[in-house]
Motif scaffolding. Structure first.
Motif, mmCIF file in Angstrom:
data_model
loop_
_atom_site.group_PDB
_atom_site.id
_atom_site.type_symbol
_atom_site.label_atom_id
_atom_site.label_comp_id
_atom_site.label_asym_id
_atom_site.label_seq_id
_atom_site.Cartn_x
_atom_site.Cartn_y
_atom_site.Cartn_z
ATOM 1 N N ASN A 341 0.835 -1.210 0.000
ATOM 2 C CA ASN A 341 0.000 0.000 0.000
ATOM 3 C C ASN A 341 0.865 1.253 0.000
ATOM 4 O O ASN A 341 0.522 2.282 0.573
ATOM 5 C CB ASN A 341 -0.936 0.004 1.213
ATOM 6 N N THR A 342 2.013 1.174 -0.674
ATOM 7 C CA THR A 342 2.955 2.287 -0.735
ATOM 8 C C THR A 342 2.328 3.484 -1.445
ATOM 9 O O THR A 342 1.768 3.335 -2.542
ATOM 10 C CB THR A 342 4.224 1.865 -1.491
ATOM 11 N N PRO A 343 2.415 4.686 -0.882
ATOM 12 C CA PRO A 343 1.891 5.876 -1.556
ATOM 13 C C PRO A 343 2.558 6.093 -2.916
ATOM 14 O O PRO A 343 3.730 5.746 -3.102
ATOM 15 C CB PRO A 343 2.236 7.022 -0.586
ATOM 16 N N PHE A 344 1.803 6.656 -3.839
ATOM 17 C CA PHE A 344 2.292 6.868 -5.206
ATOM 18 C C PHE A 344 3.598 7.632 -5.225
ATOM 19 O O PHE A 344 4.532 7.273 -5.953
ATOM 20 C CB PHE A 344 1.223 7.630 -5.998
ATOM 21 N N GLU A 345 3.695 8.707 -4.422
ATOM 22 C CA GLU A 345 4.895 9.538 -4.436
ATOM 23 C C GLU A 345 6.129 8.747 -4.012
ATOM 24 O O GLU A 345 7.214 8.908 -4.582
ATOM 25 C CB GLU A 345 4.721 10.745 -3.510
ATOM 26 N N VAL A 346 5.976 7.876 -3.027
ATOM 27 C CA VAL A 346 7.102 7.075 -2.547
ATOM 28 C C VAL A 346 7.504 6.037 -3.591
ATOM 29 O O VAL A 346 8.687 5.839 -3.877
ATOM 30 C CB VAL A 346 6.742 6.384 -1.220
ATOM 31 N N ALA A 347 6.500 5.388 -4.191
ATOM 32 C CA ALA A 347 6.772 4.352 -5.191
ATOM 33 C C ALA A 347 7.483 4.923 -6.409
ATOM 34 O O ALA A 347 8.413 4.308 -6.944
ATOM 35 C CB ALA A 347 5.467 3.685 -5.612
#
Length: 397
Positions: A341-347
């Motif tokens: 469930n990694t946030p888009f910005e982190v991914a």
């Protein structure tokens, strides 16, 4: 006489930006820790001259000293070594008339414009693979549109992008021949394009291995060679091949790998270095790679420099694998989206992409390093089989 041989090969590789004297007129000009050029300073007829001897690290310290010795001997005879080198080049040009000779001369003339002086071979390979085998021994003055059409027609539709690059490079070679004073038909490539017609081709994305298959492939990389260790670090970190190839000891500190900005592609508007958190497995790979280190580079080439851009791809193709090393970035990104469930910005930041506009980035003061550290550790545990999932054997049953 001033002292000579002040530099050492290892010391030269560790130096940052600046100008450093080896003695006897030989200098190393470094633009950063990774690249630079060798320069020979000499005074001829009361005028100081600077003679380029080649790029660093492609030209080693010992090679640069030999070149400097030859130039120094010419200067001691009262001649200008730069003018003498240019004279030798002009004399060699007189013998250039076969396409293979002109192509090599054209490539040499353009090296400075190409990334890494064209060492990866991307500029020259379309010619070498698809043009020179058929036309290389022909005088450039004899090459016409029919010759070009017959040479490129076998790949014009099946390998459209490669064929276009080959035609473009051939056109540049003919222009180079004309500049040398040879009688060539500069319109031949365009006339050949008209004869070949419009290409029927759809662009294909670089094949990426499904993330479910990555652990099995990773477990096949067990022999500890430079190529296999480079592939392991590429898979673990999700970076492009250039930072892997030019990975240097001074870029690693603890559990962080700092990639210089000039090696980071795809981060438009970004001029800062890119920090990559290293998982426990990645640190073990770096430690193993140190056994192969040469001049500070973890993944050296067979004879000099670093491994080529095609080395890792060749390993996969030799194993009958249709996927490409660059595709592991997609494998990592797809695994992130499908299983976490990694946030888009982190991914996106984890694979070196910039997120948001320049204003948004200016107000966002984080590079998500700690969040990415957790993500990379989970990825490493997954591909090494530590996450509890079954790892299948690689290869056909």
């Amino acid at each position: 006489m001033r002292a000579r041989n002040r530099l050492s090969a290892k010391g030269a590789a560790s130096l940052g930006a600046g100008k450093f004297a080896d003695g006897g007129g030989l200098w190393l000009y470094k633009t950063n820790r990774i690249s630079g050029k060798w320069v020979f300073r000499v005074t001829v007829h009361g005028k100081r001259r600077e003679m380029g001897l080649g790029g660093f690290p492609d030209i080693s310290l010992s090679e640069a000293r030999k070149k400097a010795d030859r130039a120094r001997a010419i200067a001691q005879d009262g001649l200008d070594p730069i003018k003498e080198r240019e004279k030798a080049k002009r004399e060699a040009v007189r013998n250039l008339h076969m396409l293979s000779d002109v192509a090599i001369d054209a490539f040499e003339a353009r090296k400075a414009e190409l990334k890494g002086d064209g060492k990866a071979g991307r500029w020259f390979s379309p010619l070498e693979l698809h043009v020179l085998p058929r036309l290389g021994k022909m005088p450039v003055s004899d090459i016409d549109q029919i010759d070009i059409r017959d040479t490129l027609s076998p790949i014009w539709h099946s390998k459209a992008e490669t064929a276009k690059k080959a035609l473009n490079r051939l056109s540049l070679c003919l222009k180079h021949g004309a500049a040398l004073g040879l009688d060539v038909d500069l319109q031949a490539p365009e006339k050949a394009r008209a004869l070949l017609g419009k290409q029927r081709h759809e662009a294909k994305h670089i094949p990426a291995m499904p993330w479910a298959d990555v652990p099995a492939f990773y477990h096949s990389l067990t022999d500890g060679t430079v190529t296999q260790l480079a592939l392991r670090l590429l898979i673990l970190t999700g970076v492009r091949s250039a930072p892997i190839r030019f990975a240097h000891l001074d870029q690693f500190e603890g559990n962080v790998w700092t990639i210089p900005a000039d090696l980071v592609k795809g981060r438009k508007g970004m001029t800062t270095d890119f920090k990559v958190p290293l998982s426990q497995e990645a640190r073990a790979v770096v430690q193993a790679a140190k056994l192969h280190e040469r001049n500070g580079f973890l993944f050296p080439g067979t004879r000099k420099g670093v491994i080529s851009d095609a080395t890792m791809s060749k390993h996969m193709s030799d194993k009958g694998i249709d996927y490409r090393p660059h595709g592991f970035r997609s494998s990592f990104r797809d695994w992130t989206a499908d299983t976490t469930n990694t946030p888009f910005e982190v991914a996106e930041t984890a694979i070196g992409h910039t997120v948001g506009g320049s204003v948004e980035r200016a107000y966002r003061r984080t590079d998500y390093l700690e969040q990415r550290r957790v993500l990379h550790e989970r990825w490493a545990q997954y591909i090494t089989g530590q996450s509890g999932q079954v790892v299948r054997s690689w290869g056909k049953n």
